[in-house]
Scaffold this motif. Structure first.
Motif, PDB file in Angstrom:
ATOM      1  N   UNK A   9       0.755  -1.372  -0.339  1.00  8.68           N
ATOM      2  CA  UNK A   9       0.004  -0.055  -0.012  1.00  8.68           C
ATOM      3  C   UNK A   9       0.923   1.440  -0.027  1.00  8.68           C
ATOM      4  N   UNK A  10       2.079   0.997   0.319  1.00  9.40           N
ATOM      5  CA  UNK A  10       3.080   2.283   0.336  1.00  9.40           C
ATOM      6  C   UNK A  10       3.779   2.336  -0.748  1.00  9.40           C
ATOM      7  N   UNK A  11       3.498   1.704  -1.891  1.00  2.89           N
ATOM      8  CA  UNK A  11       4.328   1.572  -2.899  1.00  2.89           C
ATOM      9  C   UNK A  11       3.598   2.032  -4.411  1.00  2.89           C
ATOM     10  N   UNK A  12       2.665   3.030  -4.198  1.00  2.00           N
ATOM     11  CA  UNK A  12       1.704   3.451  -5.184  1.00  2.00           C
ATOM     12  C   UNK A  12       2.596   4.098  -6.424  1.00  2.00           C
ATOM     13  N   UNK A  13       3.724   4.688  -6.136  1.00  2.00           N
ATOM     14  CA  UNK A  13       4.731   5.248  -7.082  1.00  2.00           C
ATOM     15  C   UNK A  13       5.219   4.098  -7.846  1.00  2.00           C
ATOM     16  N   UNK A  14       5.396   3.033  -7.585  1.00  2.00           N
ATOM     17  CA  UNK A  14       5.948   2.028  -8.145  1.00  2.00           C
ATOM     18  C   UNK A  14       5.018   1.103  -9.208  1.00  2.00           C
ATOM     19  N   UNK A  15       3.875   1.130  -8.486  1.00  2.00           N
ATOM     20  CA  UNK A  15       2.645   0.628  -9.380  1.00  2.00           C
ATOM     21  C   UNK A  15       2.256   1.414 -10.512  1.00  2.00           C
ATOM     22  N   UNK A  21       5.553  13.793 -15.207  1.00  2.00           N
ATOM     23  CA  UNK A  21       4.131  14.585 -15.028  1.00  2.00           C
ATOM     24  C   UNK A  21       3.109  13.337 -14.433  1.00  2.00           C
ATOM     25  N   UNK A  22       3.278  12.239 -14.785  1.00  2.00           N
ATOM     26  CA  UNK A  22       2.190  11.172 -14.544  1.00  2.00           C
ATOM     27  C   UNK A  22       2.448  10.661 -12.890  1.00  2.00           C
ATOM     28  N   UNK A  23       3.782  11.002 -12.386  1.00  2.00           N
ATOM     29  CA  UNK A  23       4.064  10.436 -11.094  1.00  2.00           C
ATOM     30  C   UNK A  23       4.004  11.543 -10.050  1.00  2.00           C
ATOM     31  N   UNK A  29       3.751  10.662  -5.934  1.00  2.00           N
ATOM     32  CA  UNK A  29       5.025  11.088  -5.265  1.00  2.00           C
ATOM     33  C   UNK A  29       4.976  12.024  -4.093  1.00  2.00           C
ATOM     34  N   UNK A  30       4.324  13.132  -4.423  1.00  2.00           N
ATOM     35  CA  UNK A  30       3.949  14.153  -3.325  1.00  2.00           C
ATOM     36  C   UNK A  30       3.025  13.573  -2.271  1.00  2.00           C
ATOM     37  N   UNK A  31       2.293  12.819  -2.636  1.00  2.00           N
ATOM     38  CA  UNK A  31       1.345  12.229  -1.491  1.00  2.00           C
ATOM     39  C   UNK A  31       2.112  11.398  -0.589  1.00  2.00           C
ATOM     40  N   UNK A  32       2.969  10.499  -1.328  1.00  2.00           N
ATOM     41  CA  UNK A  32       4.011   9.899  -0.611  1.00  2.00           C
ATOM     42  C   UNK A  32       4.731  10.475   0.240  1.00  2.00           C
ATOM     43  N   UNK A  33       5.222  11.287  -0.138  1.00  2.00           N
ATOM     44  CA  UNK A  33       6.164  12.349   0.747  1.00  2.00           C
ATOM     45  C   UNK A  33       5.890  12.704   1.923  1.00  2.00           C
ATOM     46  N   UNK A  34       4.481  13.288   1.609  1.00  2.00           N
ATOM     47  CA  UNK A  34       3.490  13.806   2.752  1.00  2.00           C
ATOM     48  C   UNK A  34       3.310  12.778   3.998  1.00  2.00           C
TER      49      UNK A  34
END
Length: 123
Positions: free
Chosen positions: A84-90, A110-112, A116-121
């Protein structure tokens, strides 16, 4: 034209292992230090953790190669993370399905950006 996803991978584990090896090799070839490679494939992570003995699995040689690279480049670490913490990779994987050759991004595509911003937050 054949896409990269139509290649001869044996399993999802095989795809993850090849991706990890390519990431490790890319870091070595380009002198990136330190490096943390994240995978949500627990089987791949555990195989790399237990690389002290001969691996007789069908992917054994691949894991042994990665183990050697990791032993000689100690500033490269492989970490297991929750799926669930790997959205960027998916998102990257989904975006790459139609590619016919490897792509390198020198900045965040741009598609990431929003994932990526959500993951950093969340960190």
């Amino acid at each position: 034209m054949k896409s990269m996803s139509d290649s001869c991978f044996l399993s999802a584990e095989h795809v993850e292992a090849v991706a990890c090896k390519q990431a490790i090799q890319f870091a070595v070839d380009n002198n990136f230090w330190p490096v943390i490679i994240e995978t949500d494939a627990q089987v791949v992570y555990l195989q790399l953790l237990n690389n002290s003995s001969v691996n007789l699995s069908i992917l054994g040689r691949l894991f042994e190669d990665m183990g050697q690279l990791l032993q000689t480049h100690v500033s490269i670490k492989v970490k297991h993370i929750r799926r669930s913490a790997n959205d960027v990779a998916h998102i990257m994987a989904a975006n790459s399905k139609g590619l016919t050759s490897p792509v390198f991004y020198s900045s965040v595509p741009s598609f990431l950006q929003s994932a990526l911003a959500a993951e950093i937050i969340q960190v």
